[in-house]
Every structure is written in structure tokens, then in C-alpha cells.
Write an enzyme that holds these catalytic residues in place. Structure first.
Site, PDB file in Angstrom:
ATOM      1  N   GLU A 163      25.457   3.423   8.906  1.00 42.99           N
ATOM      2  CA  GLU A 163      25.432   4.399   7.954  1.00 42.99           C
ATOM      3  C   GLU A 163      25.755   5.933   8.600  1.00 42.99           C
ATOM      4  OE1 GLU A 163      22.610   5.172   5.023  1.00 42.99           O
ATOM      5  OE2 GLU A 163      20.987   4.558   6.221  1.00 42.99           O
TER       6      GLU A 163
ATOM      7  N   LYS B 109      13.159   6.258   2.618  1.00 44.94           N
ATOM      8  CA  LYS B 109      13.817   7.707   2.372  1.00 44.94           C
ATOM      9  C   LYS B 109      12.519   8.462   2.803  1.00 44.94           C
ATOM     10  CE  LYS B 109      17.081   9.859  -0.631  1.00 44.94           C
ATOM     11  NZ  LYS B 109      18.024  10.190   0.502  1.00 44.94           N
TER      12      LYS B 109
ATOM     13  N   ARG C 194      12.488   2.239  -5.062  1.00 47.57           N
ATOM     14  CA  ARG C 194      12.944   2.683  -3.868  1.00 47.57           C
ATOM     15  C   ARG C 194      11.511   3.593  -3.166  1.00 47.57           C
ATOM     16  NH1 ARG C 194      18.752   4.744  -2.004  1.00 47.57           N
ATOM     17  NH2 ARG C 194      17.710   6.585  -3.026  1.00 47.57           N
TER      18      ARG C 194
HETATM   19  N1  PLP Z   1      21.847   6.714   3.206  1.00 51.83           N
HETATM   20  C1  PLP Z   1      21.119   7.892   3.349  1.00 51.83           C
HETATM   21  C2  PLP Z   1      20.759   7.910   4.605  1.00 51.83           C
HETATM   22  C3  PLP Z   1      21.018   8.613   2.265  1.00 51.83           C
HETATM   23  O1  PLP Z   1      20.192   9.823   2.532  1.00 51.83           O
HETATM   24  C4  PLP Z   1      21.368   8.463   0.910  1.00 51.83           C
HETATM   25  C5  PLP Z   1      21.034   9.437  -0.223  1.00 51.83           C
HETATM   26  O2  PLP Z   1      20.253   9.184  -0.961  1.00 51.83           O
HETATM   27  C6  PLP Z   1      22.091   7.181   0.770  1.00 51.83           C
HETATM   28  C7  PLP Z   1      22.555   6.448   2.069  1.00 51.83           C
HETATM   29  C8  PLP Z   1      22.560   6.977  -0.428  1.00 51.83           C
HETATM   30  O3  PLP Z   1      21.715   6.229  -1.438  1.00 51.83           O
HETATM   31  P1  PLP Z   1      21.732   6.695  -2.952  1.00 51.83           P
HETATM   32  O4  PLP Z   1      23.076   6.089  -3.307  1.00 51.83           O
HETATM   33  O5  PLP Z   1      20.766   5.751  -3.553  1.00 51.83           O
HETATM   34  O6  PLP Z   1      21.678   8.037  -3.128  1.00 51.83           O
HETATM   35  C1  COI Z   2      21.308  11.990  -2.071  1.00 49.35           C
HETATM   36  O1  COI Z   2      22.415  11.480  -2.027  1.00 49.35           O
HETATM   37  O2  COI Z   2      20.721  11.874  -3.045  1.00 49.35           O
HETATM   38  C2  COI Z   2      20.657  12.192  -0.489  1.00 49.35           C
HETATM   39  O3  COI Z   2      19.357  12.308  -0.770  1.00 49.35           O
HETATM   40  C3  COI Z   2      21.356  12.555   0.658  1.00 49.35           C
HETATM   41  C4  COI Z   2      20.929  13.830   1.136  1.00 49.35           C
HETATM   42  C5  COI Z   2      21.639  13.807   2.485  1.00 49.35           C
HETATM   43  C6  COI Z   2      21.334  15.091   0.427  1.00 49.35           C
END
Ligand code: PLP
Ligand code: COI
Length: 340
Positions: A220, A184, A82
Site C-alpha cells: 500500500e 494504525k 480497528r
Molecule cells: N492505509 C494507511 C497506511 C492509512 O493511513 C490509511 C488511512 O486511514 C488507509 C490505508 C485507509 O484507511 P481508511 O480507508 O480506513 O481511512
Molecule cells: C486517513 O485517511 O484518515 C489517514 O489517517 C491517512 C493519513 C495519512 C492522513
């Protein structure tokens, strides 16, 4: 502070300086070998690309202590992939996948004392990130970058642990069609700060963003994807090209189907469908699955049948199975758990 002074079970989601972090610099078209450093500060030119034009992206993943005392990470290969997508979209140089994984191993190994013990409810959060470091005044990508990974022990992202949350439908937008919602990038979070402070001031735990093109579909929250459970037990998650492809959400959909035998569906979810769901949860590395008890849509309260007391039954099964996989008490699918 040293690791031994920490009361792991009362940790919140905050920054604690740990021993060593990984740093690699990009200059003249290539990455250097990278090294661990004790220095937690970053000194930059006043005109650095990250400071002027927010050229930065990041990742988030966790290291855990399993029931049998091993230190493991959850699907770090997907974070590496990612971040490559984020870098490409931000016109930043890619940090190769193998090197990303090596940097994770080195950072966890160098901070092993900071990995919270099994059963504490805490974990070691890892934050890989990259930024443009040389001076750029015209609007263009930097030519020099730094990639770093630091580690910080964390507890639950939302105060109150797994108590159901109250969230609101936001009037602010998070991501534009064809914008950067699917990567991200730091800028996605900068623009959510006004909305999250406002939400907290109004008594809400988080914002649910709608698609900014039509404002009719659920996207989201500021830091997590969303899962719904229908009254007949189907797990539904919004499909959209402007949400972050959460590794937790993708893993939970797999767990729902392959471990729990549930029907799963990734499809556009309309705001006016909210009243038809039985359960709702926010999912992400930091959020794990945080249950939602109430959604407020411009004064209209949608109370999920699962209530404000506990997680709904399906959310709980998903949570327990994912935690079990991460903690080594439930067998993981091939490649999900990387031992450090
Ligand atoms: N959506 C957003 C905007 C986020 O910042 C995060 C955190 O990483 C997620 C979703 C969840 O992603 P992940 O499950 O890969 O941590
Ligand atoms: C994560 O879940 O790792 C994120 O980056 C989300 C952040 C809002 C702490």
C-alpha cells in the site's frame, strides 16, 4: 479563525483549530467519564510513554453534510473496532466501542458549524487518538493514557484534487512481517516520513511500499490502500497481513460488487503485474479514491492507460457511487451512515 471565515472549496488537508474536543483519561485501571474541552493543548510529563517509546495509535474518519442538510458520519463503528485492534497490539487499554461512538457524536455535535456544506468538496475530518501519558523509562507500557478526538475541516488530501498522481515504488519499507503494518500506530507513520519527503523531493506524490519480506508484492502507500482495475474490468486489491485494513477499500470492494456488478478480487499482487492494469487508485478516508496515472519503478515508467488527464472510467464510477452514498444521494447499505 471562525467557521464563517472559511472558504470551504479552497481548503487543503491541514489542521484548523475548531471549538471543542473530547478527552478521557485512563488511570488506576479505568477510564473516567470523559468531557469536552476548549483546550487544544496537551501537557505531558517529559518522560511520558508516548514521547519516549511512541506508544500511540489513532483513527481517521469524516463527517459530511448530505444533500438534504443532515450531518452524517461514514461507518464509525469500523473505526472503533480497528482502534480496539490497534490498542491491543500496542498494549494499550481498549476504549470501548460504544464510548468511541459517543465521543464521535459529541465531537461532531460540538463543532457543527465546522461541518462543511454539501457540494463544497470539503468535510470535517475527525481524529480519535490515544497515547501513554505517564512517565515510563524502562521499556514497558504506560499505566495512564489519554483518549482524545478533535475535528478539523479538510479538503482533498492530494494537491490538485482528483488529478491523477505519479507514484514510485519505494526502496524503503513500511511494515515488517509480523510487525505493526495492520494497525494504525503512529510509529508506522514516523518511519514513513523520510520516504515521503524524499518522494516529494524527487517529484512523486506518494510511495508504493512492497512486502518487506520478499519485495515482490505490492502492499500500500504511506496513507492509503491501493485498488487496480484490470483491462477486462475486474477490481483487484492486494491481500497482505501487513497492510492497514482500510475501511474505504473494504467499502469500495462492496460497492464494486454489489452496486456496480463488477468482479472483485483480493489477492497478492506482484510488482511485475503492474503493466497489465488499466486503472489504479489510492483509497482511504483522506484520499477517498485518488487516481494514479503513472507508477515509476526504478526509472521504468508504467503509464496507466487511464492517463494523466482524468480518472479512469471504473475508478470514476466507484468514486461517484461512494460519494453518493456518503452524501445521501445514493441509498447506503444498512448501518453505513450514522446521522449526528
Ligand atoms: N492505509 C494507511 C497506511 C492509512 O493511513 C490509511 C488511512 O486511514 C488507509 C490505508 C485507509 O484507511 P481508511 O480507508 O480506513 O481511512
Ligand atoms: C486517513 O485517511 O484518515 C489517514 O489517517 C491517512 C493519513 C495519512 C492522513
Amino acid at each position: 479563525m471562525c467557521a464563517k471565515e472559511i472558504d470551504w472549496s479552497s481548503l487543503g488537508f491541514g489542521y484548523v483549530k475548531t471549538d471543542l474536543r473530547y478527552v478521557s483519561d485512563y488511570k488506576d485501571g479505568k477510564w473516567d467519564d470523559g468531557a469536552m474541552t476548549a483546550d487544544e493543548t496537551v501537557v505531558l510529563n517529559e518522560c511520558a510513554g508516548v514521547l519516549q517509546y511512541a506508544q500511540t495509535c489513532f483513527e481517521g474518519l469524516k463527517a459530511y453534510t448530505t444533500e438534504d442538510g443532515r450531518t452524517v458520519c461514514f461507518r464509525p463503528d469500523l473505526n472503533a473496532e480497528r482502534m480496539i485492534e490497534s490498542c491491543k497490539r500496542m498494549r494499550m487499554p481498549v476504549f470501548p466501542k460504544e464510548r468511541f461512538l459517543d465521543a464521535i457524536v459529541k465531537t461532531v455535535s460540538a463543532n457543527r458549524e465546522w461541518v462543511p456544506p454539501y457540494g463544497s468538496g470539503a468535510s470535517l475530518y475527525l481524529r480519535p487518538y490515544m497515547f501513554g501519558s505517564n512517565a515510563v523509562i524502562g521499556v514497558k507500557p504506560a499505566t495512564e493514557y489519554q483518549f482524545r478526538v478533535f475535528a478539523t475541516p479538510v479538503g482533498p488530501y492530494f494537491k490538485g484534487g482528483v488529478k491523477p498522481l505519479t507514484v514510485r515504488i519505494s526502496d524503503f519499507d513500511r511494515a515488517a512481517p509480523h510487525g505493526t503494518g495492520h494497525i494504525k500506530a503512529g510509529l508506522n507513520y514516523a518511519m514513513s516520513l523520510y520516504a515521503i519527503v524524499d518522494a516529494h523531493e524527487q517529484g512523486f506524490d506518494e510511495n508504493i511500499y512492497l512486502d518487506s519480506g520478499t519485495r515482490t508484492y505490492i502492499e500500500e502507500t504511506g496513507g492509503a490502500n491501493i485498488l487496480f482495475v484490470t483491462k477486462d474490468g475486474k477490481v483487484v486489491t492486494p491481500k497482505s497481513s501487513t497492510i492497514l485494513p482500510s475501511i474505504t477499500r473494504r467499502s469500495l470492494m462492496y460497492v464494486a460488487k454489489e452496486y456496480l456488478g463488477l468482479e472483485v478480487e483480493e489477492r497478492p499482487v506482484r510488482v511485475d503485474e503492474l503493466e497489465s492494469f488499466a486503472e489504479c487508485g489510492l483509497c482511504g478516508t483522506a484520499a477517498v479514491i485518488s487516481p494514479v496515472g503513472k507508477i515509476v519503478d526504478h526509472g521504468k515508467e508504467i503509464c496507466l492507460p487511464s492517463g494523466m488527464g482524468d480518472m479512469g472510467p471504473v475508478t470514476k464510477k466507484l468514486y461517484d457511487t461512494l460519494r453518493g452514498i456518503q452524501m445521501g444521494t445514493i441509498p447506503a447499505p444498512e448501518g453505513w451512515i450514522v446521522e449526528i
